[in-house]
Design a protein around this motif. Structure first.
Motif, PDB file in Angstrom:
ATOM      1  N   UNK A  19       0.850  -1.194   0.000  1.00 38.86           N
ATOM      2  CA  UNK A  19       0.000   0.000   0.000  1.00 38.86           C
ATOM      3  C   UNK A  19       0.887   1.245   0.000  1.00 38.86           C
ATOM      4  N   UNK A  20       1.618   1.428  -1.092  1.00 41.14           N
ATOM      5  CA  UNK A  20       2.601   2.508  -1.168  1.00 41.14           C
ATOM      6  C   UNK A  20       1.960   3.845  -1.533  1.00 41.14           C
ATOM      7  N   UNK A  21       2.519   4.910  -0.986  1.00 42.81           N
ATOM      8  CA  UNK A  21       2.098   6.256  -1.361  1.00 42.81           C
ATOM      9  C   UNK A  21       2.684   6.590  -2.731  1.00 42.81           C
ATOM     10  N   UNK A  22       2.189   7.632  -3.356  1.00 48.79           N
ATOM     11  CA  UNK A  22       2.743   8.058  -4.644  1.00 48.79           C
ATOM     12  C   UNK A  22       4.220   8.420  -4.511  1.00 48.79           C
ATOM     13  N   UNK A  23       4.598   9.073  -3.427  1.00 44.45           N
ATOM     14  CA  UNK A  23       6.002   9.420  -3.192  1.00 44.45           C
ATOM     15  C   UNK A  23       6.854   8.160  -3.140  1.00 44.45           C
ATOM     16  N   UNK A  24       6.396   7.136  -2.441  1.00 40.49           N
ATOM     17  CA  UNK A  24       7.133   5.873  -2.342  1.00 40.49           C
ATOM     18  C   UNK A  24       7.209   5.166  -3.694  1.00 40.49           C
ATOM     19  N   UNK A  25       6.121   5.168  -4.454  1.00 44.13           N
ATOM     20  CA  UNK A  25       6.112   4.540  -5.781  1.00 44.13           C
ATOM     21  C   UNK A  25       7.100   5.205  -6.723  1.00 44.13           C
ATOM     22  N   UNK A  26       7.221   6.512  -6.662  1.00 41.58           N
ATOM     23  CA  UNK A  26       8.126   7.252  -7.542  1.00 41.58           C
ATOM     24  C   UNK A  26       9.589   7.029  -7.193  1.00 41.58           C
ATOM     25  N   UNK A  27       9.885   6.728  -5.925  1.00 42.70           N
ATOM     26  CA  UNK A  27      11.272   6.724  -5.465  1.00 42.70           C
ATOM     27  C   UNK A  27      11.851   5.361  -5.096  1.00 42.70           C
ATOM     28  N   UNK A  28      11.028   4.374  -4.813  1.00 43.12           N
ATOM     29  CA  UNK A  28      11.556   3.076  -4.399  1.00 43.12           C
ATOM     30  C   UNK A  28      12.143   2.341  -5.594  1.00 43.12           C
ATOM     31  N   UNK A  29      13.443   2.000  -5.544  1.00 40.75           N
ATOM     32  CA  UNK A  29      14.040   1.243  -6.644  1.00 40.75           C
ATOM     33  C   UNK A  29      13.401  -0.145  -6.747  1.00 40.75           C
ATOM     34  N   UNK A  30      13.055  -0.546  -7.964  1.00 46.68           N
ATOM     35  CA  UNK A  30      12.475  -1.860  -8.216  1.00 46.68           C
ATOM     36  C   UNK A  30      13.554  -2.724  -8.868  1.00 46.68           C
ATOM     37  N   UNK A  31      13.863  -3.852  -8.222  1.00 49.48           N
ATOM     38  CA  UNK A  31      14.923  -4.745  -8.699  1.00 49.48           C
ATOM     39  C   UNK A  31      14.276  -5.941  -9.395  1.00 49.48           C
ATOM     40  N   UNK A  32      14.712  -6.194 -10.631  1.00 51.26           N
ATOM     41  CA  UNK A  32      14.242  -7.357 -11.375  1.00 51.26           C
ATOM     42  C   UNK A  32      15.399  -8.328 -11.544  1.00 51.26           C
ATOM     43  N   UNK A  33      15.201  -9.561 -11.084  1.00 52.77           N
ATOM     44  CA  UNK A  33      16.208 -10.617 -11.134  1.00 52.77           C
ATOM     45  C   UNK A  33      15.457 -11.936 -10.971  1.00 52.77           C
ATOM     46  N   UNK A  34      15.964 -13.036 -11.530  1.00 58.33           N
ATOM     47  CA  UNK A  34      15.302 -14.319 -11.267  1.00 58.33           C
ATOM     48  C   UNK A  34      15.212 -14.594  -9.762  1.00 58.33           C
ATOM     49  N   UNK A  35      14.136 -15.250  -9.348  1.00 57.93           N
ATOM     50  CA  UNK A  35      13.923 -15.549  -7.925  1.00 57.93           C
ATOM     51  C   UNK A  35      14.941 -16.532  -7.387  1.00 57.93           C
ATOM     52  N   UNK A  36      15.504 -17.360  -8.266  1.00 58.75           N
ATOM     53  CA  UNK A  36      16.532 -18.324  -7.870  1.00 58.75           C
ATOM     54  C   UNK A  36      17.636 -18.306  -8.913  1.00 58.75           C
ATOM     55  N   UNK A  37      18.872 -18.267  -8.434  1.00 56.21           N
ATOM     56  CA  UNK A  37      20.018 -18.301  -9.343  1.00 56.21           C
ATOM     57  C   UNK A  37      21.015 -19.338  -8.838  1.00 56.21           C
ATOM     58  N   UNK A  38      21.872 -19.788  -9.718  1.00 54.23           N
ATOM     59  CA  UNK A  38      22.925 -20.724  -9.341  1.00 54.23           C
ATOM     60  C   UNK A  38      24.184 -19.932  -9.000  1.00 54.23           C
ATOM     61  N   UNK A  39      24.862 -20.346  -7.948  1.00 54.45           N
ATOM     62  CA  UNK A  39      26.141 -19.719  -7.601  1.00 54.45           C
ATOM     63  C   UNK A  39      27.085 -19.867  -8.791  1.00 54.45           C
ATOM     64  N   UNK A  40      27.760 -18.816  -9.132  1.00 53.88           N
ATOM     65  CA  UNK A  40      28.691 -18.821 -10.250  1.00 53.88           C
ATOM     66  C   UNK A  40      28.054 -18.500 -11.586  1.00 53.88           C
TER      67      UNK A  40
END
Length: 125
Positions: A19-40
Motif C-alpha cells: 500500500x505505497x504512497x505516490x512518493x514511495x512509488x516514484x522513489x523506491x528502486x524496483x529490482x528485477x532478477x530471477x527468484x533463484x540463481x545458481x552460484x557462479x
C-alpha cells in the motif's frame, strides 16, 4: 521538521510495500532478477526508479545515481543526469559460491527527496 526535510535525514523505504504512497512509488528502486540463481552463474539485474509511478526527469527534479549491493557488498553505481538519461541500471552479475542468503539492495538519490532503498531476496542454489 517538515516531511520533505526529514527525507534527507535517513535512508527512506516504503512503509507498506502493498500500500505505497505516490512518493514511495516514484522513489523506491524496483529490482528485477530471477527468484533463484545458481552460484557462479551470471544473471542480468535491472534496477528501475519510477517503474511503479513515473519519476520526474527535469533539471530541477531528477534521480542523481543508483547503487547496487549484494547483501552489503558494493557491486555497481550509475551516475545520471537530468533529461537525457533514464533512472535504470542494467548489469550482469555473478554471485560467487558460498552465499546462501542473498539480498540485493538498490539505493537511489533524488535531488529533492533524498536516498531511497529497495530490496529483493534471491535464493542461491
Amino acid at each position: 521538521m517538515s516531511e520533505e526535510r526529514s527525507l534527507f535525514c535517513q535512508v527512506n523505504k516504503a512503509k507498506d510495500s502493498n500500500n505505497m504512497t505516490d512518493l514511495e512509488k516514484k522513489h523506491t528502486p524496483v529490482i528485477s532478477v530471477p527468484a533463484e540463481i545458481r552460484a557462479g552463474e551470471t544473471v542480468e539485474v535491472t534496477v528501475e526508479v519510477g517503474k511503479l509511478l513515473a519519476h520526474p526527469n527535469e533539471p530541477g527534479h531528477f534521480i542523481e545515481w543508483i547503487d547496487l549491493y549484494a547483501n552489503w557488498v558494493f557491486l555497481a553505481r550509475i551516475d545520471l543526469s537530468a533529461v537525457t538519461t533514464q533512472p535504470t541500471l542494467k548489469i550482469p552479475v555473478t554471485i560467487p559460491h558460498g552465499i546462501e542468503n542473498l539480498t540485493l539492495r538498490a539505493f537511489e538519490r533524488c535531488n529533492l527527496h533524498g536516498v531511497w532503498e529497495g530490496t529483493v531476496d534471491v535464493k542461491v542454489a
